[in-house]
Design an enzyme around this catalytic site. Structure first.
Site, mmCIF file in Angstrom:
data_model
loop_
_atom_site.group_PDB
_atom_site.id
_atom_site.type_symbol
_atom_site.label_atom_id
_atom_site.label_comp_id
_atom_site.label_asym_id
_atom_site.label_seq_id
_atom_site.Cartn_x
_atom_site.Cartn_y
_atom_site.Cartn_z
ATOM 1 N N GLN A 84 -4.775 -23.761 22.765
ATOM 2 C CA GLN A 84 -4.945 -22.640 23.707
ATOM 3 C C GLN A 84 -5.787 -23.070 24.916
ATOM 4 O O GLN A 84 -5.473 -22.731 26.051
ATOM 5 C CB GLN A 84 -5.622 -21.460 22.972
ATOM 6 C CG GLN A 84 -5.551 -20.154 23.720
ATOM 7 C CD GLN A 84 -4.117 -19.607 23.784
ATOM 8 O OE1 GLN A 84 -3.266 -19.978 22.986
ATOM 9 N NE2 GLN A 84 -3.865 -18.744 24.755
ATOM 10 N N GLU A 105 -5.503 -20.498 -1.906
ATOM 11 C CA GLU A 105 -5.526 -19.332 -2.810
ATOM 12 C C GLU A 105 -6.130 -19.777 -4.154
ATOM 13 O O GLU A 105 -6.925 -19.063 -4.757
ATOM 14 C CB GLU A 105 -4.100 -18.778 -3.014
ATOM 15 C CG GLU A 105 -3.510 -18.093 -1.779
ATOM 16 C CD GLU A 105 -3.186 -19.068 -0.643
ATOM 17 O OE1 GLU A 105 -2.633 -20.150 -0.919
ATOM 18 O OE2 GLU A 105 -3.506 -18.749 0.521
ATOM 19 N N GLY A 107 3.465 -26.591 -9.451
ATOM 20 C CA GLY A 107 2.595 -26.958 -8.336
ATOM 21 C C GLY A 107 1.192 -26.437 -8.580
ATOM 22 O O GLY A 107 0.354 -27.117 -9.174
ATOM 23 N N GLU A 164 -3.662 -30.680 -2.830
ATOM 24 C CA GLU A 164 -4.819 -30.792 -3.747
ATOM 25 C C GLU A 164 -5.380 -29.410 -4.076
ATOM 26 O O GLU A 164 -6.597 -29.191 -4.106
ATOM 27 C CB GLU A 164 -5.864 -31.772 -3.202
ATOM 28 C CG GLU A 164 -5.261 -33.184 -3.137
ATOM 29 C CD GLU A 164 -6.233 -34.326 -3.227
ATOM 30 O OE1 GLU A 164 -7.382 -34.111 -3.643
ATOM 31 O OE2 GLU A 164 -5.820 -35.448 -2.892
ATOM 32 N N GLN A 167 -16.007 -17.752 30.451
ATOM 33 C CA GLN A 167 -16.655 -17.443 29.172
ATOM 34 C C GLN A 167 -15.645 -17.473 28.010
ATOM 35 O O GLN A 167 -15.989 -17.855 26.892
ATOM 36 C CB GLN A 167 -17.317 -16.066 29.258
ATOM 37 C CG GLN A 167 -18.311 -15.845 28.141
ATOM 38 C CD GLN A 167 -18.984 -14.491 28.248
ATOM 39 O OE1 GLN A 167 -18.312 -13.469 28.433
ATOM 40 N NE2 GLN A 167 -20.287 -14.462 28.140
ATOM 41 N N ARG A 214 -10.997 -32.815 -3.499
ATOM 42 C CA ARG A 214 -11.091 -31.708 -2.525
ATOM 43 C C ARG A 214 -12.118 -31.990 -1.441
ATOM 44 O O ARG A 214 -11.974 -31.524 -0.310
ATOM 45 C CB ARG A 214 -11.433 -30.408 -3.258
ATOM 46 C CG ARG A 214 -10.194 -29.856 -3.871
ATOM 47 C CD ARG A 214 -10.388 -28.778 -4.876
ATOM 48 N NE ARG A 214 -9.110 -28.606 -5.550
ATOM 49 C CZ ARG A 214 -8.942 -28.226 -6.799
ATOM 50 N NH1 ARG A 214 -9.988 -27.959 -7.546
ATOM 51 N NH2 ARG A 214 -7.740 -28.106 -7.308
ATOM 52 N N GLY A 224 -0.380 -24.967 28.618
ATOM 53 C CA GLY A 224 0.941 -25.555 28.373
ATOM 54 C C GLY A 224 0.864 -27.021 27.979
ATOM 55 O O GLY A 224 1.675 -27.504 27.181
ATOM 56 N N GLY A 243 -13.315 -33.770 -6.931
ATOM 57 C CA GLY A 243 -13.760 -34.786 -5.963
ATOM 58 C C GLY A 243 -12.747 -34.945 -4.841
ATOM 59 O O GLY A 243 -13.108 -35.101 -3.671
HETATM 60 C C1 LIG Z 1 2.361 -33.642 2.130
HETATM 61 C C2 LIG Z 1 2.067 -33.352 0.695
HETATM 62 C C3 LIG Z 1 1.518 -34.338 -0.107
HETATM 63 C C4 LIG Z 1 1.272 -34.083 -1.457
HETATM 64 N N1 LIG Z 1 0.790 -35.095 -2.257
HETATM 65 C C5 LIG Z 1 0.700 -34.897 -3.596
HETATM 66 C C6 LIG Z 1 0.371 -35.981 -4.471
HETATM 67 O O1 LIG Z 1 0.105 -37.111 -4.036
HETATM 68 N N2 LIG Z 1 0.334 -35.741 -5.806
HETATM 69 C C7 LIG Z 1 0.615 -34.528 -6.334
HETATM 70 O O2 LIG Z 1 0.601 -34.396 -7.554
HETATM 71 N N3 LIG Z 1 0.944 -33.474 -5.544
HETATM 72 C C8 LIG Z 1 0.997 -33.636 -4.192
HETATM 73 N N4 LIG Z 1 1.351 -32.597 -3.369
HETATM 74 C C9 LIG Z 1 1.671 -31.310 -3.965
HETATM 75 C C10 LIG Z 1 0.650 -30.225 -3.671
HETATM 76 O O3 LIG Z 1 -0.540 -30.466 -4.361
HETATM 77 C C11 LIG Z 1 1.310 -28.873 -4.015
HETATM 78 O O4 LIG Z 1 2.287 -28.644 -3.010
HETATM 79 C C12 LIG Z 1 0.316 -27.748 -4.094
HETATM 80 O O5 LIG Z 1 -0.525 -27.882 -5.198
HETATM 81 C C13 LIG Z 1 1.010 -26.380 -4.158
HETATM 82 O O6 LIG Z 1 2.022 -26.350 -5.102
HETATM 83 P P1 LIG Z 1 3.471 -25.799 -4.675
HETATM 84 O O7 LIG Z 1 3.867 -26.509 -3.445
HETATM 85 O O8 LIG Z 1 4.370 -25.911 -5.848
HETATM 86 O O9 LIG Z 1 3.233 -24.277 -4.303
HETATM 87 P P2 LIG Z 1 3.257 -23.028 -5.326
HETATM 88 O O10 LIG Z 1 2.369 -23.307 -6.471
HETATM 89 O O11 LIG Z 1 4.666 -22.684 -5.614
HETATM 90 O O12 LIG Z 1 2.594 -21.895 -4.448
HETATM 91 C C14 LIG Z 1 3.328 -21.032 -3.570
HETATM 92 C C15 LIG Z 1 2.348 -19.977 -3.035
HETATM 93 O O13 LIG Z 1 1.884 -19.167 -4.133
HETATM 94 C C16 LIG Z 1 0.463 -19.197 -4.167
HETATM 95 N N5 LIG Z 1 -0.003 -19.139 -5.555
HETATM 96 C C17 LIG Z 1 0.435 -19.835 -6.615
HETATM 97 N N6 LIG Z 1 -0.264 -19.530 -7.697
HETATM 98 C C18 LIG Z 1 -1.195 -18.624 -7.319
HETATM 99 C C19 LIG Z 1 -2.245 -17.935 -7.999
HETATM 100 N N7 LIG Z 1 -2.511 -18.128 -9.283
HETATM 101 N N8 LIG Z 1 -3.007 -17.076 -7.269
HETATM 102 C C20 LIG Z 1 -2.752 -16.872 -5.957
HETATM 103 N N9 LIG Z 1 -1.785 -17.487 -5.269
HETATM 104 C C21 LIG Z 1 -1.018 -18.366 -5.950
HETATM 105 C C22 LIG Z 1 0.092 -20.520 -3.524
HETATM 106 O O14 LIG Z 1 -1.251 -20.503 -3.059
HETATM 107 C C23 LIG Z 1 1.106 -20.612 -2.402
HETATM 108 O O15 LIG Z 1 0.675 -19.820 -1.328
HETATM 109 C C24 LIG Z 1 1.562 -32.811 -2.005
HETATM 110 C C25 LIG Z 1 2.090 -31.814 -1.182
HETATM 111 C C26 LIG Z 1 2.351 -32.068 0.140
HETATM 112 C C27 LIG Z 1 2.945 -30.978 0.992
#
Ligand SMILES: Cc1cc2nc3c(=O)[nH]c(=O)nc-3n(C[C@H](O)[C@H](O)[C@H](O)COP(=O)(O)OP(=O)(O)OC[C@H]3O[C@@H](n4cnc5c(N)ncnc54)[C@H](O)[C@@H]3O)c2cc1C
Length: 387
Positions: free
Chosen positions: A339, A370, A133, A366, A282, A246, A343, A244
């Site tokens: 908030q 982190e 990921g 994307e 406020q 992002r 409710g 891009g």
């Molecule tokens: C609804 C949805 C749509 C998506 N669509 C696409 C798509 O079209 N194409 C595609 O390719 N992907 C897609 N994704 C995948 C998405 O890009 C990944 O879920 C994302 O990049 C995170 O990878 P992961 O879920 O494996 O989390 P992990 O990489 O397992 O991360 C788990 C945690 O560890 C943290 N972490 C990991 N490495 C580090 C580091 N080096 N430093 C600090 N913290 C770290 C992460 O920030 C996170 O908090 C989609 C995901 C979702 C949920």
């Protein structure tokens, strides 16, 4: 310095706003609850007709060629009404951009017009895998050249639009011997190719109308010419193009945050407790002030990143800052909005709980926030001598 949108950008913003209000908003709550793919895809087709699938794509390939600022404002307006539609439009634009930036002339002419015109409901960006990921270079999907064909094997996870996409941009390992990330290539795979299987749908917290599926490759044969860009250059392409993307995700989050605050502010201005409108308190005023200030800061960061891209300048740091800040500001805004409505904010009678569910993923996909922070720090430390 001019912070105003130009005439074309304003027109695109107004067109997106009007379409979102008339066509997307009325069905967004229903699409969150029930599967109505024809209605969802029908709106994508109309958006393609309005030129929203290739906003930053050359007219030569059927794009609108309006630039990244226009892309950003359009995604924000669409997301104000329907986050699922906005993410699909954003990914379609991203797929077109990958093909435009590294594709051969034949690939550009074959695929981009089909996405831009709506002939294809969508394109997929298939990078993430079950074990890869945040670290996509750890992917294991492989592509092996066998005569005149590449043979793909492996699986992708979380792929947006997979069930209704016409084409998949797929990353796979083409050289296992070289260091991590140096042997990855990118391919174009047509939907319906034998061996390309769309697997399980994710059961998600939000953005329900946008499909997110597993995609499997089982001895999937594609022509040699389906290689997109240079051999073993795919990792660089993925990382570059996500910059891009992002801007798209930050803009999407901004739209959801604005929708939530607009709704909650109007409600709070009607709601009477202790014999006065709750906006007289406020505590509520500060929620309004904080959220709108943060959303405006997010908008400016997004505009800066998009503007730098249009100027051909490096915008890696700016896009990461904009994505990180906008998605977190929008998450805070959606919670503040709940908030403010008490409710009722927590009830499905109001759209606020949907906004909070829809916005949550923006700090994850994307590139998690982190990873954005890692990119920002790396870019700053690169220029440490100038600090
Ligand atoms: C609804 C949805 C749509 C998506 N669509 C696409 C798509 O079209 N194409 C595609 O390719 N992907 C897609 N994704 C995948 C998405 O890009 C990944 O879920 C994302 O990049 C995170 O990878 P992961 O879920 O494996 O989390 P992990 O990489 O397992 O991360 C788990 C945690 O560890 C943290 N972490 C990991 N490495 C580090 C580091 N080096 N430093 C600090 N913290 C770290 C992460 O920030 C996170 O908090 C989609 C995901 C979702 C949920």
């Amino acid at each position: 310095m001019n912070l105003e949108l130009n005439e074309e950008q304003k027109l695109i913003q107004e067109t997106a706003r009007a379409f979102a209000k008339a066509e997307l908003e009325p069905i967004a709550a229903r699409l969150d609850q029930v599967d109505d793919q024809p209605a969802f895809l029908g709106n994508l087709k109309k958006l393609a007709g309005l030129g929203f699938m290739g906003l930053n794509i050359s007219e030569e390939y059927g794009g609108t060629q309006a630039g990244m600022v226009a892309f950003s404002v359009a995604i924000t307006e669409i997301a104000r009404a329907c986050a699922s539609t906005a993410v699909t439009v954003s990914v379609n634009n991203l797929v077109c951009e990958v093909i435009q930036s590294v594709g051969s002339e034949a690939q550009k002419k074959t695929y981009i017009p089909k996405i831009c015109s709506g002939e294809f409901s969508a394109g997929c960006f298939a990078l993430t895998e079950p074990g890869a990921g945040s670290d996509p270079a750890a992917m294991t999907t492989s592509a092996v050249l066998d005569g005149s064909e590449w043979v793909l094997n492996g699986s992708k996870r979380f792929i947006t639009s997979a069930p209704y996409a016409g084409v998949f941009v797929v990353w796979a390992v083409t050289n296992k011997v070289v260091p991590k990330g140096k042997g990855i290539s990118c391919f174009l795979v047509d939907a319906g190719t034998p061996g390309l299987l769309v697997g399980n749908a994710e059961k998600k917290m939000g953005q329900h109308a946008s499909a997110t599926n597993e995609v499997l490759f089982e001895e999937c044969c594609i022509p040699k010419e389906a290689l997109l860009g240079n051999l073993n250059d795919g990792f660089r392409v993925a990382v570059g193009e996500l910059t891009g993307g992002r801007v798209g995700i930050g803009s999407l989050a901004l739209g959801i945050g604005l929708a939530a605050m607009d709704y909650a502010t109007k409600y709070a201005h009607e709601r009477v407790q202790f014999d006065q409108k709750v906006t007289k308190f406020q505590a509520i005023q500060w929620m309004i002030a904080d959220a709108y200030t943060e959303l405006e800061a997010a908008r400016l960061l997004l505009m800066q990143a998009a503007f730098k891209e249009e100027q051909g300048q490096s915008f890696t740091k700016e896009a990461a800052m904009a994505k990180m800040y906008a998605t977190e500001a929008a998450n805070r805004a959606c919670y503040a909005a709940i908030q403010m409505a008490g409710g009722y904010g927590y009830s499905k009678e109001f759209p606020l709980e949907r906004y909070a569910r829809d916005v949550r993923v923006t700090s994850i996909y994307e590139g998690t926030n982190e990873i954005q922070r890692t990119i920002i720090a790396r870019e700053i430390l690169k220029n440490i001598a100038q600090i």
